[in-house]
Design a protein around this motif. Sequence first.
Motif, PDB file in Angstrom:
ATOM      1  N   ASN A 413      40.916   2.500  -9.472  1.00  0.00           N
ATOM      2  CA  ASN A 413      39.649   3.025  -9.989  1.00  0.00           C
ATOM      3  C   ASN A 413      39.786   3.491 -11.443  1.00  0.00           C
ATOM      4  N   ASP A 414      40.499   2.682 -12.252  1.00  0.00           N
ATOM      5  CA  ASP A 414      40.659   2.997 -13.670  1.00  0.00           C
ATOM      6  C   ASP A 414      39.470   2.519 -14.507  1.00  0.00           C
ATOM      7  N   ILE A 415      38.828   1.442 -14.061  1.00  0.00           N
ATOM      8  CA  ILE A 415      37.704   0.885 -14.815  1.00  0.00           C
ATOM      9  C   ILE A 415      36.455   1.677 -14.462  1.00  0.00           C
ATOM     10  N   PHE A 416      35.728   2.135 -15.462  1.00  0.00           N
ATOM     11  CA  PHE A 416      34.592   3.029 -15.235  1.00  0.00           C
ATOM     12  C   PHE A 416      33.437   2.279 -14.565  1.00  0.00           C
ATOM     13  N   ASP A 417      32.929   2.822 -13.449  1.00  0.00           N
ATOM     14  CA  ASP A 417      31.723   2.269 -12.829  1.00  0.00           C
ATOM     15  C   ASP A 417      30.503   2.527 -13.706  1.00  0.00           C
ATOM     16  N   THR A 418      30.468   3.728 -14.291  1.00  0.00           N
ATOM     17  CA  THR A 418      29.413   4.080 -15.242  1.00  0.00           C
ATOM     18  C   THR A 418      30.041   4.830 -16.409  1.00  0.00           C
ATOM     19  N   VAL A 419      29.395   4.728 -17.567  1.00  0.00           N
ATOM     20  CA  VAL A 419      29.802   5.539 -18.722  1.00  0.00           C
ATOM     21  C   VAL A 419      28.547   6.146 -19.324  1.00  0.00           C
ATOM     22  N   THR A 420      28.701   7.284 -19.955  1.00  0.00           N
ATOM     23  CA  THR A 420      27.578   7.949 -20.612  1.00  0.00           C
ATOM     24  C   THR A 420      27.781   7.895 -22.120  1.00  0.00           C
ATOM     25  N   VAL A 421      26.766   7.453 -22.827  1.00  0.00           N
ATOM     26  CA  VAL A 421      26.854   7.280 -24.270  1.00  0.00           C
ATOM     27  C   VAL A 421      26.954   8.637 -24.938  1.00  0.00           C
ATOM     28  N   GLY A 422      27.911   8.740 -25.877  1.00  0.00           N
ATOM     29  CA  GLY A 422      28.110   9.990 -26.588  1.00  0.00           C
ATOM     30  C   GLY A 422      27.321  10.060 -27.878  1.00  0.00           C
ATOM     31  N   ALA A 423      27.653  11.044 -28.692  1.00  0.00           N
ATOM     32  CA  ALA A 423      26.972  11.235 -29.970  1.00  0.00           C
ATOM     33  C   ALA A 423      27.175  10.014 -30.857  1.00  0.00           C
ATOM     34  N   ASN A 424      26.152   9.713 -31.646  1.00  0.00           N
ATOM     35  CA  ASN A 424      26.173   8.585 -32.578  1.00  0.00           C
ATOM     36  C   ASN A 424      26.384   7.242 -31.876  1.00  0.00           C
ATOM     37  N   GLY A 425      26.053   7.178 -30.585  1.00  0.00           N
ATOM     38  CA  GLY A 425      26.159   5.922 -29.850  1.00  0.00           C
ATOM     39  C   GLY A 425      27.563   5.529 -29.460  1.00  0.00           C
ATOM     40  N   LEU A 426      28.543   6.439 -29.585  1.00  0.00           N
ATOM     41  CA  LEU A 426      29.920   6.093 -29.250  1.00  0.00           C
ATOM     42  C   LEU A 426      30.080   5.917 -27.731  1.00  0.00           C
ATOM     43  N   VAL A 427      30.786   4.862 -27.366  1.00  0.00           N
ATOM     44  CA  VAL A 427      31.035   4.551 -25.963  1.00  0.00           C
ATOM     45  C   VAL A 427      32.497   4.170 -25.804  1.00  0.00           C
ATOM     46  N   THR A 428      33.146   4.750 -24.825  1.00  0.00           N
ATOM     47  CA  THR A 428      34.525   4.395 -24.484  1.00  0.00           C
ATOM     48  C   THR A 428      34.532   3.602 -23.192  1.00  0.00           C
ATOM     49  N   ILE A 429      35.101   2.393 -23.256  1.00  0.00           N
ATOM     50  CA  ILE A 429      35.165   1.548 -22.070  1.00  0.00           C
ATOM     51  C   ILE A 429      36.608   1.097 -21.850  1.00  0.00           C
ATOM     52  N   ARG A 430      36.904   0.727 -20.624  1.00  0.00           N
ATOM     53  CA  ARG A 430      38.190   0.130 -20.271  1.00  0.00           C
ATOM     54  C   ARG A 430      37.933  -1.308 -19.819  1.00  0.00           C
ATOM     55  N   ILE A 431      38.679  -2.218 -20.401  1.00  0.00           N
ATOM     56  CA  ILE A 431      38.477  -3.642 -20.139  1.00  0.00           C
ATOM     57  C   ILE A 431      39.699  -4.162 -19.395  1.00  0.00           C
ATOM     58  N   PRO A 432      39.536  -4.632 -18.168  1.00  0.00           N
ATOM     59  CA  PRO A 432      40.713  -5.081 -17.411  1.00  0.00           C
ATOM     60  C   PRO A 432      41.363  -6.289 -18.069  1.00  0.00           C
ATOM     61  N   ARG A 433      42.705  -6.304 -18.037  1.00  0.00           N
ATOM     62  CA  ARG A 433      43.406  -7.547 -18.335  1.00  0.00           C
ATOM     63  C   ARG A 433      43.279  -8.454 -17.111  1.00  0.00           C
ATOM     64  N   ASN A 434      43.775  -9.660 -17.210  1.00  0.00           N
ATOM     65  CA  ASN A 434      43.579 -10.620 -16.127  1.00  0.00           C
ATOM     66  C   ASN A 434      44.594 -10.481 -14.996  1.00  0.00           C
ATOM     67  N   VAL A 435      45.442  -9.446 -15.088  1.00  0.00           N
ATOM     68  CA  VAL A 435      46.386  -9.091 -14.031  1.00  0.00           C
ATOM     69  C   VAL A 435      46.222  -7.596 -13.775  1.00  0.00           C
ATOM     70  N   SER A 436      46.075  -7.219 -12.515  1.00  0.00           N
ATOM     71  CA  SER A 436      45.815  -5.811 -12.188  1.00  0.00           C
ATOM     72  C   SER A 436      47.052  -4.964 -12.408  1.00  0.00           C
ATOM     73  N   ILE A 437      46.880  -3.667 -12.302  1.00  0.00           N
ATOM     74  CA  ILE A 437      47.988  -2.727 -12.439  1.00  0.00           C
ATOM     75  C   ILE A 437      49.030  -2.947 -11.350  1.00  0.00           C
ATOM     76  N   ASN A 438      48.612  -3.553 -10.234  1.00  0.00           N
ATOM     77  CA  ASN A 438      49.532  -3.859  -9.137  1.00  0.00           C
ATOM     78  C   ASN A 438      50.176  -5.228  -9.264  1.00  0.00           C
ATOM     79  N   GLY A 439      49.830  -5.978 -10.313  1.00  0.00           N
ATOM     80  CA  GLY A 439      50.445  -7.283 -10.517  1.00  0.00           C
ATOM     81  C   GLY A 439      49.690  -8.447  -9.930  1.00  0.00           C
ATOM     82  N   ASP A 440      48.458  -8.229  -9.432  1.00  0.00           N
ATOM     83  CA  ASP A 440      47.659  -9.317  -8.870  1.00  0.00           C
ATOM     84  C   ASP A 440      46.885 -10.020  -9.982  1.00  0.00           C
TER      85      ASP A 440
END
Length: 775
Positions: A413-440
């Motif tokens: 559950n590292d990838i955000f289901d929802t994010v809330t936009v901050g001041a000046n429109g700043l948004v922090t997102i996490r983008i999965p690589r094509n292999v999971s943290i478990n190696g799948d």
Amino acid sequence: DQTSNNWTIRQPVDDTYPEGVVFTVPDVETPDANWRRLPAGNFRNFPDAENTRFYPDRDATPRTVFDPGFRGQPAKTTTHYPFVYDPNNPGSAGEVNGDPIPENITAYLDRWSRYAIEVIGFDGFRIDAQKHTFPFFWDGFFDAAIHDARIAPNGERVVPYTFGENTTSNFDILNTYIRLDGVNDFSGFAKRDSLDLSGSGTLRNIIGARGTGNISSFLGSHLDNENDGFNDGDLGVNHTHSHDNGTRDTRNDQDGPDFPFDDKIGFWAQAYIFMRPGPAIAYHNSRESLARFQGQGRFWPDEGLPTAIGLGQMYTVASPGTPVLFENDQRIPNAVRARAKFGRGDFIPLWQDGNVFVFDRRTSGSQSNALVGMNDSYNQGFDQRTVQTAFPQGTVLVEYSGSATDPVVDPNNDIFDTVTVGANGLVTIRIPRNVSINGDEHQQGYVIYAPQVPPVTTDVTNVAVTLGPESSTIPTFRRRLTPIDVITAPTFEISGITSRSIPENGDTLCLNCCDSAIFRFNEGYTDLNNNGVVDRDFIGMFGGYEDFLTQNVSLAGTTNTNGIYRQIIDAAALPEGYNYLSMIFFRARPSGTEPIYEEVRRVIYNDQRAPDVALDASRSCTNGAISLNMRFEDGTATEVHAFVGLEAGDPTPALNIFNEAIQTDRRSFRFTIQPDAMNPNGLPDGTYNLRIVVLEKPGNGYTGTHEIETTFTIGEDRGDLDNDGDFTVEDLYLFENFTGDVCDVDFDADQMITDFDRSAIKGKVRADEADDISG
């Protein structure tokens, strides 16, 4: 060769004109002694009176098309006469009223292009290997031939959309093969685009590099950049794969295409293709449907995207020797849905490095609609980026690709289901690589964030039965995934109940909730809410949609729990058979910004009455067998049985293969009555009762059965050799000098012309003369 100037009647109607060609432009307005017809072959190109259906009617009122000229081609006015043939109503008045004229090959191609759109119903063309046709043909003839030829669903004439396959440079494609509205002051006379082969090739190279390439290197390769340097969607048809450059090369595999590996599909690239501006294609190519090529020595088209519509097979890196069936694979469908809901506005790159690319779609630079992050890395885990968007502070963004909620992609559950936009429109997102943290290895290196669309629950009432998705016994390439609601009642109701979204900035009045809703069946433009008008009677986004009027309660700006939208539908206003319902629920948005909405689609099968049948009976010249050709125009018949000689009230015998008709086309069935011991020459001439049992099976578990009582007559026009509807001495004269089809005069169906047949036609002539005298 469009430069040739060989003029001939290319679909001959009769033998009035001699065979051959002429090399000077004939006067096509007036039949001329110098006209020639295409020479007949051994099996083709024989004169045929029915060929007139392929030609326009030059006695009808024409329309004129003014081509302002383009790329050195002169301005000119072209006259277009209408076609009168209706393929959905064979035998209709005017079917054979076209006027054959001599044509060179360019005129022939122009006519067939118009015929495909105006008669068959094509919406446009995908032009293969366009560079092998002279450019003057497209600029000087083709565009004028199809200009405003298409009739849009609202009845307006529009320019058909076409695009070509061109393997030359972006510069050459733009300056040789494209003619579009609003590009480099183009005339707007045509909508002729081209596949973006350069951009797709770069994307495939990045996909194949498995993270070792530069993910942002595609930006400058797109055809879209050629005219103005921007990826703004005004040029090019975007894609990643095609029949020539697929996910697996199968062109020389005589055993048929093999499944691709999942890492060759590039799901992150599919998200990019559908969320960037411009037309987009997902090349599907269901491999099983191509079995007809097997063993014929033909090359196979390359494999495409097996799960483009949610179901298909491919190899995975984890199981390279066994293809895995992916059921309910929504990766590409989710990207298509996200495009429909949010994919509008300017394309604004926000972050790019070797492995990560982030962009948003933005309303004229003022407010973002969607935020997309892509990652081509095959290292484990994810990458985090903070970007500046144009979303208002406090906006809650939801992840719509499915990556954040997939337990294989995001086990911790590292990838955000929802994010809330901050001041000046700043948004922090996490983008999965094509292999999971478990190696799948999961191939899902992307996220799509956008504002909340209205949560909604839809319903359809008065449903006789709902047919579930088809089972795994149906082959994957033809399996229906969507449930079907069957309606037999005269009215039914469609509805949507919207609920509250996640509050934004402490909002208690649900200012981001649904504020309106619309619906449409099929192509729309039908007054289904009975207010006397089509509420959105225009071409374009939401054209043809209707408002909910039975009940219309908005949730936005209230403290209510739900919004309610209901509409009672008169089933008689819909076609029989399949109907496709779209309901759209809009998020409240400031004026001047792009719409954001939830769309729910449902399939309704309307079964109000027995299908209308057109019946034609004919006797075989060979053995006297009678063919009953039945056509059901509404297209709902799936199985037909026929019974000859049953009287009204007689019980219908059991349905079996011996009384089942053969389906010969989508709407057509044929039942053959063979000669038997009692009637060795087939049924005698006469009129017979016929009971037709029509089954409508739109899916598993339901059968609508209709019985139709009718009659058919055999032989009543036998002997009417001049086809004037009467039996006269002229028919007797033609009989004595008969050289035609033996069936027309073989009254006893013994395949010979004898004194019996002569006596029979004399008897018909005398009977008609007696009727005339008594009349």
